[in-house]
Design a protein around this motif. Structure first.
Motif, short mmCIF file in Angstrom:
data_model
loop_
_atom_site.label_atom_id
_atom_site.label_comp_id
_atom_site.label_asym_id
_atom_site.label_seq_id
_atom_site.Cartn_x
_atom_site.Cartn_y
_atom_site.Cartn_z
N ARG A 130 3.20 -27.84 -4.66
CA ARG A 130 4.26 -26.84 -4.53
C ARG A 130 3.89 -25.55 -5.26
NH1 ARG A 130 7.87 -29.55 -6.80
NH2 ARG A 130 8.57 -30.63 -4.94
N GLY A 136 1.35 -28.94 0.76
CA GLY A 136 2.24 -27.80 0.63
C GLY A 136 2.06 -26.86 1.80
N VAL A 144 6.89 -28.87 0.36
CA VAL A 144 5.86 -29.86 0.08
C VAL A 144 6.32 -31.21 0.62
CG1 VAL A 144 6.70 -30.45 -2.22
CG2 VAL A 144 4.29 -30.69 -1.70
N THR A 158 0.88 -23.74 -3.58
CA THR A 158 1.29 -23.12 -2.31
C THR A 158 2.01 -21.82 -2.58
OG1 THR A 158 1.45 -25.27 -1.24
CG2 THR A 158 2.59 -23.46 -0.18
#
Length: 98
Positions: free
Chosen positions: A30, A70, A79, A33
């Motif tokens: 997460r 992600g 995610v 990303t």
């Protein structure tokens, strides 16, 4: 039992529990990303007993458990966990110089 969380080819660390490893992998996916703005994959492997070859290289077998993936949708980072299929649960043969 140890689980290896692999963020990149040379960036990894271990965790003692699968639930903790999955949670950390999801968190890393997460945040990465969000930071890079592109899809990211963080993998989790179950590590076997430590094995070294004749040259002293680490050849410990690792079994893929799953990946945290992600992605960006409408400028928001999402995610998800993608578990390994039973057919792909084979040892990963990687050699790392000691």
């Amino acid at each position: 039992m140890h689980f290896r969380i692999t963020i990149a080819d040379t960036i990894y660390y271990t965790h003692d529990e699968l639930a903790g490893a999955q949670s950390d992998a999801l968190d890393h996916a997460r945040e990465l990303t969000r930071a890079v703005g592109q899809p990211v994959r963080v993998t989790v492997h179950k590590m076997g007993h430590s094995v070294r070859d004749d040259l002293g290289r680490d050849v410990t077998p690792a079994f893929w458990v799953g990946s945290a993936v992600g992605r960006i949708e409408n400028k928001v980072a999402f995610v998800s966990w993608v578990p390994a299929s039973a057919k792909k649960a084979m040892p990963v043969k990687t050699r790392v110089a000691a």
